[in-house]
Enzyme design. Structure first.
Site, PDB file in Angstrom:
ATOM      1  N   ASP A 195       0.858  -1.171   0.000  1.00 37.90           N
ATOM      2  CA  ASP A 195       0.000   0.000   0.000  1.00 37.90           C
ATOM      3  C   ASP A 195       0.900   1.229   0.000  1.00 37.90           C
ATOM      4  OD1 ASP A 195      -2.239   1.550   0.121  1.00 37.90           O
ATOM      5  OD2 ASP A 195      -2.700   1.140   2.212  1.00 37.90           O
TER       6      ASP A 195
ATOM      7  N   ASP B   8      -4.436  -2.132   5.553  1.00 38.88           N
ATOM      8  CA  ASP B   8      -4.808  -1.657   6.888  1.00 38.88           C
ATOM      9  C   ASP B   8      -6.306  -1.576   7.105  1.00 38.88           C
ATOM     10  OD1 ASP B   8      -5.358   0.435   5.217  1.00 38.88           O
ATOM     11  OD2 ASP B   8      -3.965   1.854   6.146  1.00 38.88           O
TER      12      ASP B   8
ATOM     13  N   ASP C 299      -9.149  -4.434   2.804  1.00 35.35           N
ATOM     14  CA  ASP C 299      -7.954  -5.210   2.454  1.00 35.35           C
ATOM     15  C   ASP C 299      -8.036  -6.658   2.928  1.00 35.35           C
ATOM     16  OD1 ASP C 299      -6.498  -3.049   1.257  1.00 35.35           O
ATOM     17  OD2 ASP C 299      -6.155  -2.245   3.264  1.00 35.35           O
TER      18      ASP C 299
END
Length: 890
Positions: free
Chosen positions: A345, A630, A634
């Protein structure tokens, strides 16, 4: 291949039925009509009961957890354990109860270790349940009432206020300055200002301003909405269902150990079957041949491996915890060492997750703001006026302690602009409290600008907002220049805001703070570019990953231009990283994605479904994939990846529960460090396995050779268990503590199908094992010829193996390097364990109960010279094999 920068779209949506429309694309009044409800009246209780029968409760079903007995039973499914179970039963049937009890103890120890490794139940969906609101305010039968959130049905009219958890997916009907934090679904850290306006069907969740989604948090404001989806039909429900149905992939170590166990099983069955049949053919009794077969099985099966494996993994966990990595599943430690691709990410992992003003443009020049803080502002008047406008309409505040910013409050962009102005001594720490502030109109996403009117020897309107919006209200003649500069900054991944001002032809007393004048006739003084800057050390870590032939890609919900700029700065994809956005992903089939996934460095504006597809496309190439995340969104990708990496500071409980490891500092640097530790763990597991395998070869060659020569068995089954579990068991655990070899990060990642023991080490184990077997039989026959008793003969044969394996542990410390280079002090624990193993064995030879169990007696002094000669010969055999086979080694 090139991929255009565009906004992502979704092909599916959360609906109350498969044929239901995209609620966010319809006018609110039409949605109320379609769901047969009424804003003022709501549903009747009878309608609620009827709809609940159709749609069910508004909750997420919990995942079933394996029982204690199911977990325990799973520990006995390995081929190696099955062999020992058969051996235990057979020894009991033929009256060899001592051997049977010893085997049972080993089985209990191994099962206990495995049970405690696997007893952590999946709690991801349980964590999702905690996001559900326990209560909701609804309108039913024309009156407002509080009900359990699980009782909501599609068509319910729901009220939201500041601090509420959204109890279902709602189409908003009325809003009042409503800001909702949907970061768990969208990955975007800033709250979203909501409205009642419909958007395009293709809009992603983050851009559906007329929707409020189950589990999100109301930051401020209030609203009324109609429930359009409940339970598993919500966005949160879809993610929960995906997490539940997404099977966690088998780890490389599990595959390798299964392959190793199958090979051992084949060897055991082949050796025992042939030996048993040959013995019967030669006239031996079935009971004696059963005992020989059991001895062979016990000799080959590395009973000490589960304990040593657990120690190696647990040690890796401890080392990683010292490097800000918390491992939630032991097997994930080794998987890190096999990782080929890290899908990271952007926000908070590669970057600081804090907006920062980095560049200021005026017609007279471009200025870098980072590094210029606390300096005297340049003489450019437009520079000063631009920062004044940036701070004037800010609702943020900063706390300063000893000339350093110690605290920040407010929206991220406002904080960044205020901080830049404050550090250049142009604004106070809290502009909204300045006595010169006459009026303040906050930013609205629909309006695209904010402005304030301040008293500066007369009212001055200072505005900030989207460049194209402010330029449209400006009277200056250099509009094209401003827009071109804004475009140039945006192409470099900066978020660009324009600042403008106008001196008003009125007095301060005439300004109405409730209905201030609208901006017009503005003068654009400058542009400010903002960025979430890269974290310190990330670029260097990515360089290390590249050296280790470990590919890093970016998977983010941010826009492609921003993501590409950060990727280029960090060295992801070299100078010009190739980007693909969500809409382009939607247009690709799975086969097309698999064909191009190796060329793409940045996946931008992605949804949870996109992220999951990217992971699967990479895995389709046989790659071991680690992915970070997070948010709740996800969860599916974290669970599907070979290694799911969650954020410890900013991550949600759902992300952490779906992951294999957690970064306590949310920093990519920690992932690179964990990969290094993972490779060390794999090397140590391989060393331990090879070491124990050598013991098996030695014992099986000695037993078969003795039987072929018509000699009595040199070792009983209990003695072989003693060798594998106790004496060798001390040293194999110490090998798990071996430090990493110097080039551990210069090697390419291991292929996911590479065996735990390659052919080269099988070959070496066979050579060294045969050498030990020959040495043991040599001393055994010497003791027979010398007329010693059978316990002394067996004691001499077993002691030869114990000493030879004690020396061989140092051969096992490296696949390629000579024992002269690895030395004996690089692993002091191994040195101590070698001494301990020898002392334990010498004690057992002199202690009556152990003499009875192992059927041995102390070795005569004349045998020790021969035993030490055999041990030295093992070093020579291993070194010769390393020397001959070193050519062409990686």
């Amino acid at each position: 291949m090139s991929f255009a920068d565009d906004r992502a779209s979704m092909t599916t949506d959360t609906t109350t039925s498969p044929a239901a429309p995209y609620w966010h694309a319809h006018e609110a009044v039409d949605v109320v009509y379609q769901l047969d409800s009424d804003i003022a009246v709501g549903l009747s209780q009878a309608e609620v009961e009827q709809r609940r029968t159709v749609h069910g409760a508004n909750e997420l079903p919990l995942e079933e957890v394996r029982t204690v007995w199911q977990l325990l039973a799973a520990q006995f499914t390995s081929p190696l354990i099955a062999i020992l179970l058969v051996a235990m039963v057979v020894t009991a049937l033929i009256g060899e109860y001592t051997d049977s009890v010893v085997i049972a103890v080993v089985l209990i120890i191994n099962a206990s270790i495995g049970y405690f490794q696997e007893s952590r139940a999946e709690r991801a969906v349980h964590a999702l349940m905690e996001l559900a609101s326990p209560q909701a305010i609804v309108i039913r039968d024309s009156r407002e009432q509080v009900v359990a959130a699980r009782d909501l049905v599609p068509g319910d009219i729901v009220r939201l206020t500041s601090g509420d958890r959204v109890p279902a997916d709602l189409r908003l009907v009325r809003t009042t300055t409503l800001d909702i934090d949907e970061s768990m679904l969208t990955g975007e850290s800033e709250p979203i200002r909501k409205s009642t306006d419909p958007v395009a069907e293709s809009a992603i969740v983050a851009d559906r301003f007329g929707m409020a989604y189950f589990g999100a948090t109301v930051v401020s404001g209030r609203a009324t909405g109609i429930a359009v989806a409940t339970g598993l039909n919500t966005q949160l429900g879809k993610i929960a269902d995906s997490i539940r149905t997404q099977a966690r992939p088998t780890t490389p170590l599990q595959r390798r150990m299964k392959g190793f166990a199958n090979r051992i099983a084949v060897v055991v069955l082949g050796a025992t079957g042939i030996t048993f049949a040959a013995g019967i053919a030669l006239g031996e009794s079935p009971s004696s041949m059963f005992l020989i077969a059991v001895a062979l099985a016990v000799a080959v099966v590395p009973e000490g491996l589960p304990v040593a494996l657990t120690v190696a993994l647990a040690l890796g966990v401890r080392r990683m915890s010292q490097r800000n990595v918390v491992i939630r599943a032991l097997l994930a430690v080794e998987t890190l060492g096999s990782t080929n691709v890290i899908g990271s990410d952007k926000t908070g992992t590669l970057t600081e997750n804090r907006m920062t003003a980095v560049e200021l443009w005026t017609a007279d020049g471009t200025y870098t703001l980072r590094g210029d803080w606390f300096d005297v502002p340049p003489s450019d008047v437009a520079f000063i006026e631009t920062l004044r406008s940036a701070a004037a309409s800010s609702e943020a505040a900063i706390e300063v302690v000893d000339a350093e910013i110690a605290g920040r409050r407010g929206e991220a962009t406002d904080v960044a602009l205020l901080e830049a102005a404050y550090r250049h001594q142009i604004a106070s720490a809290e502009p909204s409290r300045d006595p010169g502030l006459l009026a303040l109109v906050p930013f609205e996403s629909q309006r695209q600008y904010a402005y304030a009117i301040v008293d500066e020897d007369g009212p001055v309107l200072r505005a900030k907002g989207a460049p194209e919006r402010l330029v449209g209200m400006a009277s200056s003649s250099h509009r094209d220049v401003v827009l071109q500069a804004a475009d140039d900054m945006a192409r470099r991944g900066l978020r660009v805001l324009a600042m403008a001002q106008r001196k008003l032809d009125t007095t301060a007393d005439e300004i109405d703070p409730v209905a201030p004048p609208e901006p017009s006739g503005l003068t654009v003084t400058g542009l400010i570019g903002l960025q979430d800057p890269p974290r310190d050390g990330v670029k260097e870590s990515i360089d290390r990953c590249r050296d280790a032939q470990l590919r890093v890609i970016m998977i983010t919900g941010d826009h492609a231009a921003t993501a590409q700029a950060i990727a280029a700065e960090l060295g992801i994809g070299a100078d010009e990283p190739v980007a693909c956005n969500g809409r382009e992903l939607e247009e690709m089939s799975d086969e097309q994605l698999e064909s191009v996934v190796g060329q793409i460095d940045v996946f931008a504006r992605v949804t949870p479904e996109h992220k999951l597809r990217v992971v699967r496309a990479l895995q389709a190439h046989g790659l071991v994939v680690a992915v970070t995340g997070d948010g709740v969104n996800d969860g599916p990708a974290l669970k599907a990846a070979d290694i799911g990496v969650a954020m410890g500071r900013s991550g949600t409980d759902v992300a952490r529960e779906a992951s294999d490891m957690v970064l306590t500092d949310d920093n990519f640097v920690s992932i690179a460090a964990a990969v290094e530790e993972g490779r060390v763990v794999f090397d140590n597991v391989r060393k331990v396995t090879y070491f124990l395998l050598s013991t098996g070869f030695a014992a099986i060659v000695a037993i078969v050779s003795a039987m072929a020569a018509g000699l009595p068995l040199p070792y009983v089954p209990a003695a072989l268990l003693w060798l594998n579990v106790v004496t060798n068991g001390v040293q194999d655990v110490a090998l798990a503590f071996d430090p990493g070899e110097p080039d551990v990060l210069q090697r390419p990642p291991r292929h996911r199908d590479e065996p735990i023991v390659p052919w080269l080490l099988w070959e070496r184990a066979a050579l060294c094992g045969t050498a030990m077997a020959v040495g043991s039989l040599w001393i055994y026959t010497w003791a027979i010829d010398a007329g010693y008793s059978q316990p002394v003969q067996r004691g001499a044969a077993l002691t030869t193996l114990v000493v030879a394996m004690a020396v061989h542990a140092y051969n096992a410390r490296s696949e390629r390097r000579s024992i002269l280079r690895t030395g004996i002090v690089g692993n002091r624990l191994l040195l101590a364990s070698t001494i301990a193993a020898l002392l334990i064995h010498l004690t057992a030879m002199s202690w009556g109960p152990m003499q009875f169990v192992l059927q041995i007696a102390p070795v005569p002094a004349q045998a020790w010279t021969r035993i030490l000669a055999v041990a030295a010969a093992i070093i020579v055999v291993s070194e010769a094999h390393k020397l001959v086979r070193s050519r062409g080694w990686r």
